[in-house]
Design a protein around this motif. Structure first.
Motif, PDB file in Angstrom:
ATOM      1  N   LEU A   5       0.816  -1.216   0.000  1.00  0.00           N
ATOM      2  CA  LEU A   5       0.000   0.000   0.000  1.00  0.00           C
ATOM      3  C   LEU A   5       0.852   1.269   0.000  1.00  0.00           C
ATOM      4  CD1 LEU A   5      -2.716  -1.020   2.603  1.00  0.00           C
ATOM      5  CD2 LEU A   5      -3.063  -0.683   0.159  1.00  0.00           C
ATOM      6  N   LEU A   6       2.074   1.166   0.520  1.00  0.00           N
ATOM      7  CA  LEU A   6       2.938   2.349   0.618  1.00  0.00           C
ATOM      8  C   LEU A   6       3.201   2.957  -0.755  1.00  0.00           C
ATOM      9  CD1 LEU A   6       5.499   1.126   3.284  1.00  0.00           C
ATOM     10  CD2 LEU A   6       3.608   2.735   3.609  1.00  0.00           C
ATOM     11  N   ASP A   7       3.135   4.268  -0.821  1.00  0.00           N
ATOM     12  CA  ASP A   7       3.367   5.049  -2.037  1.00  0.00           C
ATOM     13  C   ASP A   7       2.263   4.876  -3.085  1.00  0.00           C
ATOM     14  OD1 ASP A   7       5.760   6.172  -1.081  1.00  0.00           O
ATOM     15  OD2 ASP A   7       6.878   4.409  -1.731  1.00  0.00           O
ATOM     16  N   ARG A   8       1.191   4.174  -2.741  1.00  0.00           N
ATOM     17  CA  ARG A   8       0.074   4.019  -3.675  1.00  0.00           C
ATOM     18  C   ARG A   8      -0.785   5.279  -3.645  1.00  0.00           C
ATOM     19  NH1 ARG A   8      -2.723  -1.544  -4.994  1.00  0.00           N
ATOM     20  NH2 ARG A   8      -0.551  -2.065  -4.707  1.00  0.00           N
ATOM     21  N   ARG A   9      -1.237   5.728  -4.794  1.00  0.00           N
ATOM     22  CA  ARG A   9      -2.072   6.918  -4.917  1.00  0.00           C
ATOM     23  C   ARG A   9      -3.392   6.712  -4.194  1.00  0.00           C
ATOM     24  NH1 ARG A   9      -5.369   9.214  -9.295  1.00  0.00           N
ATOM     25  NH2 ARG A   9      -5.341   7.142 -10.194  1.00  0.00           N
ATOM     26  N   VAL A  10      -3.903   7.774  -3.540  1.00  0.00           N
ATOM     27  CA  VAL A  10      -5.178   7.715  -2.826  1.00  0.00           C
ATOM     28  C   VAL A  10      -6.138   8.701  -3.483  1.00  0.00           C
ATOM     29  CG1 VAL A  10      -6.325   8.002  -0.596  1.00  0.00           C
ATOM     30  CG2 VAL A  10      -3.985   7.109  -0.683  1.00  0.00           C
ATOM     31  N   GLY A  22      -3.344  12.396  -2.485  1.00  0.00           N
ATOM     32  CA  GLY A  22      -1.974  12.134  -2.051  1.00  0.00           C
ATOM     33  C   GLY A  22      -1.619  10.674  -2.240  1.00  0.00           C
ATOM     34  N   VAL A  23      -0.622  10.240  -1.468  1.00  0.00           N
ATOM     35  CA  VAL A  23      -0.172   8.851  -1.507  1.00  0.00           C
ATOM     36  C   VAL A  23      -0.138   8.309  -0.086  1.00  0.00           C
ATOM     37  CG1 VAL A  23       1.217   9.151  -3.608  1.00  0.00           C
ATOM     38  CG2 VAL A  23       2.281   9.451  -1.374  1.00  0.00           C
ATOM     39  N   VAL A  24      -0.172   6.986   0.032  1.00  0.00           N
ATOM     40  CA  VAL A  24      -0.059   6.358   1.348  1.00  0.00           C
ATOM     41  C   VAL A  24       1.391   6.498   1.803  1.00  0.00           C
ATOM     42  CG1 VAL A  24      -0.265   4.211   2.655  1.00  0.00           C
ATOM     43  CG2 VAL A  24      -1.896   4.710   0.817  1.00  0.00           C
ATOM     44  N   VAL A  25       1.597   7.211   2.912  1.00  0.00           N
ATOM     45  CA  VAL A  25       2.954   7.410   3.426  1.00  0.00           C
ATOM     46  C   VAL A  25       3.259   6.507   4.614  1.00  0.00           C
ATOM     47  CG1 VAL A  25       3.172   9.766   2.559  1.00  0.00           C
ATOM     48  CG2 VAL A  25       2.288   9.389   4.862  1.00  0.00           C
ATOM     49  N   GLY A  80      -0.507  11.642   2.444  1.00  0.00           N
ATOM     50  CA  GLY A  80       0.086  12.964   2.272  1.00  0.00           C
ATOM     51  C   GLY A  80       0.696  13.095   0.898  1.00  0.00           C
ATOM     52  N   PRO A  81       1.259  14.270   0.626  1.00  0.00           N
ATOM     53  CA  PRO A  81       1.825  14.508  -0.701  1.00  0.00           C
ATOM     54  C   PRO A  81       3.099  13.718  -0.971  1.00  0.00           C
ATOM     55  CG  PRO A  81       2.198  16.400   0.715  1.00  0.00           C
ATOM     56  CD  PRO A  81       1.324  15.446   1.478  1.00  0.00           C
ATOM     57  N   ARG A  82       3.823  13.349   0.073  1.00  0.00           N
ATOM     58  CA  ARG A  82       5.066  12.583  -0.080  1.00  0.00           C
ATOM     59  C   ARG A  82       5.486  12.075   1.301  1.00  0.00           C
ATOM     60  NH1 ARG A  82       5.267  17.536  -0.966  1.00  0.00           N
ATOM     61  NH2 ARG A  82       6.488  19.059   0.110  1.00  0.00           N
ATOM     62  N   LYS A  83       6.539  11.268   1.345  1.00  0.00           N
ATOM     63  CA  LYS A  83       7.021  10.679   2.594  1.00  0.00           C
ATOM     64  C   LYS A  83       7.399  11.786   3.579  1.00  0.00           C
ATOM     65  CE  LYS A  83       8.359   6.635   3.510  1.00  0.00           C
ATOM     66  NZ  LYS A  83       7.456   5.592   3.966  1.00  0.00           N
ATOM     67  N   PRO A  84       6.758  11.822   4.749  1.00  0.00           N
ATOM     68  CA  PRO A  84       7.075  12.867   5.721  1.00  0.00           C
ATOM     69  C   PRO A  84       8.427  12.630   6.388  1.00  0.00           C
ATOM     70  CG  PRO A  84       5.451  11.387   6.618  1.00  0.00           C
ATOM     71  CD  PRO A  84       5.682  10.965   5.194  1.00  0.00           C
ATOM     72  N   LEU A  85       9.111  13.708   6.709  1.00  0.00           N
ATOM     73  CA  LEU A  85      10.420  13.600   7.347  1.00  0.00           C
ATOM     74  C   LEU A  85      10.330  12.939   8.714  1.00  0.00           C
ATOM     75  CD1 LEU A  85      12.040  17.054   6.567  1.00  0.00           C
ATOM     76  CD2 LEU A  85      12.722  14.848   5.683  1.00  0.00           C
ATOM     77  N   ARG A 113       6.012  21.445   9.264  1.00  0.00           N
ATOM     78  CA  ARG A 113       5.344  21.913   8.046  1.00  0.00           C
ATOM     79  C   ARG A 113       4.744  20.746   7.274  1.00  0.00           C
ATOM     80  NH1 ARG A 113       8.700  25.551   4.199  1.00  0.00           N
ATOM     81  NH2 ARG A 113       8.235  27.047   5.826  1.00  0.00           N
ATOM     82  N   ARG A 114       5.507  19.684   7.115  1.00  0.00           N
ATOM     83  CA  ARG A 114       5.006  18.525   6.375  1.00  0.00           C
ATOM     84  C   ARG A 114       3.918  17.783   7.136  1.00  0.00           C
ATOM     85  NH1 ARG A 114       9.717  15.575   3.115  1.00  0.00           N
ATOM     86  NH2 ARG A 114      10.117  17.238   1.653  1.00  0.00           N
ATOM     87  N   ASP A 115       4.020  17.733   8.472  1.00  0.00           N
ATOM     88  CA  ASP A 115       3.012  17.026   9.271  1.00  0.00           C
ATOM     89  C   ASP A 115       1.631  17.636   9.098  1.00  0.00           C
ATOM     90  OD1 ASP A 115       4.811  15.204  10.182  1.00  0.00           O
ATOM     91  OD2 ASP A 115       4.959  16.026  12.215  1.00  0.00           O
ATOM     92  N   ARG A 116       1.543  18.920   8.822  1.00  0.00           N
ATOM     93  CA  ARG A 116       0.244  19.564   8.621  1.00  0.00           C
ATOM     94  C   ARG A 116      -0.456  19.034   7.375  1.00  0.00           C
ATOM     95  NH1 ARG A 116       2.579  25.344   9.959  1.00  0.00           N
ATOM     96  NH2 ARG A 116       3.588  24.862   8.022  1.00  0.00           N
ATOM     97  N   GLN A 117       0.319  18.457   6.465  1.00  0.00           N
ATOM     98  CA  GLN A 117      -0.243  17.962   5.209  1.00  0.00           C
ATOM     99  C   GLN A 117      -0.611  16.476   5.274  1.00  0.00           C
ATOM    100  OE1 GLN A 117       2.926  18.856   2.549  1.00  0.00           O
ATOM    101  NE2 GLN A 117       2.465  21.022   2.442  1.00  0.00           N
ATOM    102  N   ILE A 118      -0.356  15.827   6.408  1.00  0.00           N
ATOM    103  CA  ILE A 118      -0.641  14.403   6.563  1.00  0.00           C
ATOM    104  C   ILE A 118      -2.048  14.230   7.123  1.00  0.00           C
ATOM    105  CG2 ILE A 118       0.065  12.258   7.695  1.00  0.00           C
ATOM    106  CD1 ILE A 118       2.123  13.343   5.692  1.00  0.00           C
ATOM    107  N   GLU A 119      -2.810  13.326   6.531  1.00  0.00           N
ATOM    108  CA  GLU A 119      -4.186  13.072   6.963  1.00  0.00           C
ATOM    109  C   GLU A 119      -4.353  11.595   7.303  1.00  0.00           C
ATOM    110  OE1 GLU A 119      -8.733  13.427   5.192  1.00  0.00           O
ATOM    111  OE2 GLU A 119      -7.052  14.148   4.005  1.00  0.00           O
ATOM    112  N   PHE A 120      -4.996  11.319   8.435  1.00  0.00           N
ATOM    113  CA  PHE A 120      -5.297   9.944   8.824  1.00  0.00           C
ATOM    114  C   PHE A 120      -6.638   9.547   8.210  1.00  0.00           C
ATOM    115  CE2 PHE A 120      -7.413   6.899  11.639  1.00  0.00           C
ATOM    116  CZ  PHE A 120      -6.490   5.872  11.614  1.00  0.00           C
ATOM    117  N   ILE A 121      -6.644   8.427   7.491  1.00  0.00           N
ATOM    118  CA  ILE A 121      -7.863   7.888   6.899  1.00  0.00           C
ATOM    119  C   ILE A 121      -8.148   6.552   7.586  1.00  0.00           C
ATOM    120  CG2 ILE A 121      -9.005   7.069   4.791  1.00  0.00           C
ATOM    121  CD1 ILE A 121      -8.286   9.969   4.483  1.00  0.00           C
ATOM    122  N   PRO A 122      -9.239   6.449   8.353  1.00  0.00           N
ATOM    123  CA  PRO A 122      -9.564   5.167   8.983  1.00  0.00           C
ATOM    124  C   PRO A 122      -9.779   4.078   7.930  1.00  0.00           C
ATOM    125  CG  PRO A 122     -10.957   6.934   9.853  1.00  0.00           C
ATOM    126  CD  PRO A 122     -10.219   7.489   8.669  1.00  0.00           C
TER     127      PRO A 122
END
Length: 97
Positions: free
Chosen positions: A6-11, A19-22, A42-47, A69-78
């Motif tokens: 699932l990692l890096d797969r488009r959502v 984004g992609v699964v990070v 998120g848009p890419r792998k977070p630091l 900054r990058r963490d603000r772009q990460i979304e949790f999807i149940p």
């Protein structure tokens, strides 16, 4: 399917790429092992996945600032909001509460 596939797969939500699964969140289930409880998208792998991220630890100030900054772009999807896992993308429905 392995969870790592699932990692890096488009959502996609309603045909729109979000984004992609990070990362994948798992929960231990007695007698079974682990089950997926959600995806971090998120848009890419977070630091923060590449270094220190605990609240009581911090890295160099520049890395900390970039992580926030990058963490603000990460979304949790149940996982319950995942409609379909296809070859090209994971389809989700974010309108489900």
């Amino acid at each position: 399917m392995r969870a790592s596939e699932l990692l890096d797969r488009r959502v996609v939500d309603n045909g729109e790429s979000i984004g992609v699964v990070v990362d994948i969140r798992l929960e231990a289930v007695e007698g079974v092992g682990f089950e997926i409880v959600g995806l971090l998208v998120g848009p890419r792998k977070p630091l923060r996945l590449l270094g220190p991220h605990e609240a009581d630890r911090s890295g160099p100030w520049l890395i900390d600032r970039l992580q926030k900054r990058r963490d603000r772009q990460i979304e949790f999807i149940p996982w319950s909001n995942v409609r379909e896992v296809g070859d090209a993308a994971v389809e989700v429905d974010r309108s489900v509460v």
